[in-house]
Design an enzyme around this catalytic site. Structure first.
Site, PDB file in Angstrom:
ATOM      1  N   GLY A  73      28.358  11.154  -0.938  1.00  0.00           N
ATOM      2  CA  GLY A  73      28.523   9.501  -1.251  1.00  0.00           C
ATOM      3  C   GLY A  73      29.366   8.872  -0.453  1.00  0.00           C
ATOM      4  O   GLY A  73      30.364   9.551  -0.064  1.00  0.00           O
ATOM      5  N   GLY A  80      35.175   8.355  -7.405  1.00  0.00           N
ATOM      6  CA  GLY A  80      34.941   9.375  -8.191  1.00  0.00           C
ATOM      7  C   GLY A  80      36.116  10.313  -8.516  1.00  0.00           C
ATOM      8  O   GLY A  80      35.962  11.261  -9.529  1.00  0.00           O
ATOM      9  N   GLU A 134      36.548  16.996  -1.436  1.00  0.00           N
ATOM     10  CA  GLU A 134      35.540  16.609  -0.507  1.00  0.00           C
ATOM     11  C   GLU A 134      35.685  16.451   0.963  1.00  0.00           C
ATOM     12  O   GLU A 134      35.288  16.933   1.624  1.00  0.00           O
ATOM     13  CB  GLU A 134      35.102  14.928  -0.929  1.00  0.00           C
ATOM     14  CG  GLU A 134      34.255  14.910  -2.293  1.00  0.00           C
ATOM     15  CD  GLU A 134      34.220  13.352  -2.682  1.00  0.00           C
ATOM     16  OE1 GLU A 134      33.599  13.360  -3.762  1.00  0.00           O
ATOM     17  OE2 GLU A 134      34.809  12.576  -2.298  1.00  0.00           O
TER      18      GLU A 134
END
Lengths: 234, 234
Positions: free
Chosen positions: B90, B105, B111
């Site tokens: 996302g 998040g 990530e």
């Protein structure tokens, strides 16, 4: 201890003493890590104990230095937004223009966090550490996140070095005070240090590297003929 | 759940399904974090369970995504030096040129570690995430070492933003899966993102930031009229 080693230790101590001339009562001092820095911490402790230095507080760059400072009665504080007055720390390689490689002791990230917020940043060492160009002898230590470390290692290797994960005495991964791994990057040649620093910093997974460029303001390097002094040109 | 929210969730799911068209049997897939990424992970799990995808392995960017993947029977592996075939993740803000802000998040570092080693990096989201320039709405999350965080916060503030340490539900510091703090840098204006990224990265104490520039290869953005597609120009 043989004579040469005893002489080397005496030299380190002389360099540490010269650095301590920058420390005054009321200051906040950054404590380095490693054998030469320990001489500075011990002498600082003696001066605090004997009342020669008062209202001193210290920020330690490693758990080991913090433990030593506590033993000696040096008051420890956290690094604040206003930084520290002076840092005294060792170097693994050092040029006369005051660029350095640090981190063979594994405390590079905290050392850099403190040094970047110091009004005066003093490097000390013996003359074996003095080089014409960084990279002549030392690897560049790089602290990395454990997650994905194999990929981070591969990317570091692409920069043209042999990358060796640092191990502890038992052959396990060395783990820093921050809980991370250290990868030693062996270039075996003189470095284009500024360019390399930016390239290393840009690799995801890298936390910090041991190139301390344009940071130190003074260096005291012990040699048989006496302590050599270097200072950053204004 | 009200109608608008239900419609939004249906949109997110449509974007996730479009991204999944890039996933084939035998691939190693990077699993994102966050609500939209979870739709992709759930659909991946369904396809694995029903035998539509075989010999799949996955690298999870957060403990939460790893737990979901385990529940669904998706085999997890560590990130290897050869990276991953495709990442589906996302974004908090996304431009049509595929630059993004991620990390609300709190999983930004892992990530980015995965995404930097992906052949195909797909961002998914709903149209509320689409902006003309990064910084219009989202803060830039920055993961930092706890040691010296006040000094790191002060240096980030010098870049012209309001810096707010992220808290968890109980008002304590939010702690990332890597054990670090996250400082949310609110600029409240359009960013010169590339310049800013380099400046943030150069601050000692900073581990990673949430600017993902020039990394994504595709984006699928759900809108009421259908899923918008964006792809990096070669």
């Amino acid at each position: 201890m043989d004579e040469a080693l005893r002489e080397l230790e005496a030299q380190k101590k002389r360099a540490a003493l010269r650095a301590l001339a920058h420390v005054e009562s009321g200051m906040t001092v950054g404590l380095g890590s490693g054998s030469t820095a320990r001489y500075a911490i011990r002498e600082m402790g003696r001066r605090v104990k004997e009342g020669e230095l008062t209202h001193l507080s210290a920020v330690a760059s490693s758990e080991a230095s913090a433990a030593l400072a506590r033993d000696l009665g040096i008051p420890l504080v956290e690094l604040s937004a206003s930084g520290v007055d002076v840092v005294i720390d060792g170097a693994d390689e050092l040029t006369e223009s005051l660029d350095a490689i640090k981190g063979l002791g594994g405390a590079l990230t905290r050392e850099k966090i403190i040094a970047a917020r110091a009004k005066t940043f003093i490097l000390i060492g013996d003359e074996r550490k003095l080089v014409g160009e960084l990279g002549e002898r030392s690897p560049v230590p790089v602290e990395v996140i454990r997650f994905g470390w194999r990929a981070t290692l591969a990317d570091l290797g692409e920069l043209g070095c042999e990358v060796i994960p640092r191990q502890d005495d038992r052959g396990d991964f060395f783990v820093s005070d921050n809980g991370h791994l250290v990868l030693d990057c062996h270039f075996g040649r003189r470095l284009r240090a500024h360019e390399l620093a930016a390239e290393v910093r840009a690799i995801p997974g890298v936390i910090e590297h041991g190139l301390f460029l344009g940071m130190a303001t003074h260096a005291y390097v012990a040699a048989p003929e006496g302590v050599l002094e270097f200072a950053r040109r204004a």
